[in-house]
Design an enzyme around this catalytic site. Sequence first.
Site, PDB file in Angstrom:
ATOM      1  N   GLU A 191      -4.135   1.704  -7.368  1.00  0.00           N
ATOM      2  CA  GLU A 191      -4.547   2.799  -6.494  1.00  0.00           C
ATOM      3  C   GLU A 191      -3.689   4.022  -6.784  1.00  0.00           C
ATOM      4  O   GLU A 191      -2.588   4.133  -6.222  1.00  0.00           O
ATOM      5  CB  GLU A 191      -4.337   2.411  -5.029  1.00  0.00           C
ATOM      6  CG  GLU A 191      -4.918   1.072  -4.651  1.00  0.00           C
ATOM      7  CD  GLU A 191      -5.354   1.065  -3.198  1.00  0.00           C
ATOM      8  OE1 GLU A 191      -6.396   0.482  -2.936  1.00  0.00           O
ATOM      9  OE2 GLU A 191      -4.671   1.671  -2.356  1.00  0.00           O
TER      10      GLU A 191
ATOM     11  N   HIS B 107       0.862  -1.188   0.000  1.00  0.00           N
ATOM     12  CA  HIS B 107       0.000   0.000   0.000  1.00  0.00           C
ATOM     13  C   HIS B 107       0.899   1.239   0.000  1.00  0.00           C
ATOM     14  O   HIS B 107       1.954   1.231   0.642  1.00  0.00           O
ATOM     15  CB  HIS B 107      -0.923  -0.014   1.222  1.00  0.00           C
ATOM     16  CG  HIS B 107      -2.008   1.011   1.118  1.00  0.00           C
ATOM     17  ND1 HIS B 107      -1.766   2.350   1.324  1.00  0.00           N
ATOM     18  CD2 HIS B 107      -3.314   0.904   0.793  1.00  0.00           C
ATOM     19  CE1 HIS B 107      -2.899   3.019   1.132  1.00  0.00           C
ATOM     20  NE2 HIS B 107      -3.846   2.168   0.798  1.00  0.00           N
TER      21      HIS B 107
HETATM   22  P1  PGA Z   1      -9.818   5.631   0.305  1.00  0.00           P
HETATM   23  O1  PGA Z   1      -8.595   4.613   0.548  1.00  0.00           O
HETATM   24  O2  PGA Z   1     -10.986   4.808  -0.140  1.00  0.00           O
HETATM   25  O3  PGA Z   1     -10.032   6.291   1.640  1.00  0.00           O
HETATM   26  O4  PGA Z   1      -9.377   6.584  -0.741  1.00  0.00           O
HETATM   27  C1  PGA Z   1      -8.356   3.562  -0.330  1.00  0.00           C
HETATM   28  C2  PGA Z   1      -7.133   2.802   0.071  1.00  0.00           C
HETATM   29  O5  PGA Z   1      -6.171   3.427   0.541  1.00  0.00           O
HETATM   30  O6  PGA Z   1      -7.066   1.579  -0.033  1.00  0.00           O
END
Ligand code: PGA
Length: 253
Positions: free
Chosen positions: A174, A99
């Site tokens: 992401e 992440h």
């Molecule tokens: P968010 O986070 O939905 O708050 O943007 C997503 C993530 O970091 O997995």
Amino acid sequence: MKKKFIFVANWKMNLNFDQELNFVTSNYDNLIKLSKTSTTNLVLCPSFVSLFPISQMFKESSVYIGAQNCSNHLSGPFTGQISAESLALLNCKYCIIGHSETRKEFSESNQDIFQKFNNLIDHKISPIVCIGESFSDFQQGKVFEILTKKLEEILNKISDLNISESLSIYISYEPIWAIGTGQRATKDHLETVFSWLYSHTQKASSLINWKLLYGGSIDSKNIAELKKIELLGGFLIGGASLNYQELEKIVNS
Ligand code: PGA
């Protein structure tokens, strides 16, 4: 037939131990019901300290438990770390790795993330590998350069790993600039990224059950459009998963 999506609730460190337990206790029946929808796989990723009580509560149910990280080491003198082996003993079926928040906080390298990936595979836990670019890389058109760097270690070595047939491998795109910001990439951009990811993962190994996820500012208003992206298999949801009603709307949308 309606498509089945996986919804991964990444609670990060937003709730304390009491609040996490309170969330699952007060929404227990609803969570079980939601997880039984034929189009849904539901995964809760609480903080490490809550993994044991929450996995006990949902034992033998269709609500799955995932961790938010694991060590790149198997065992030994690594203060403050949690092994993939311990996660497997707690009945974790999934684990988020790479992440952008952990890459940054713990200066994780792509080699570290590959080691975590390998350890999870050995313990039959599905890795959810997060990859994404910063806003400046996005603006400079470097998206695929960054995604290639973040994935190459895994894609180059995957065919040498002994991956159980029943284990799916999750890659979650992401964009860093979309996490927790309320901003989201256009559907066109996401479609381009997911077809790139599809072809690169298939090229690395077509025998693996790859699943492609999206994460970043998902909410009940934008989910319907995201669900239309053909190659998408599910979603990693941060902020919006902290409110049960919002999570339910996202799943049922
Ligand atoms: P968010 O986070 O939905 O708050 O943007 C997503 C993530 O970091 O997995």
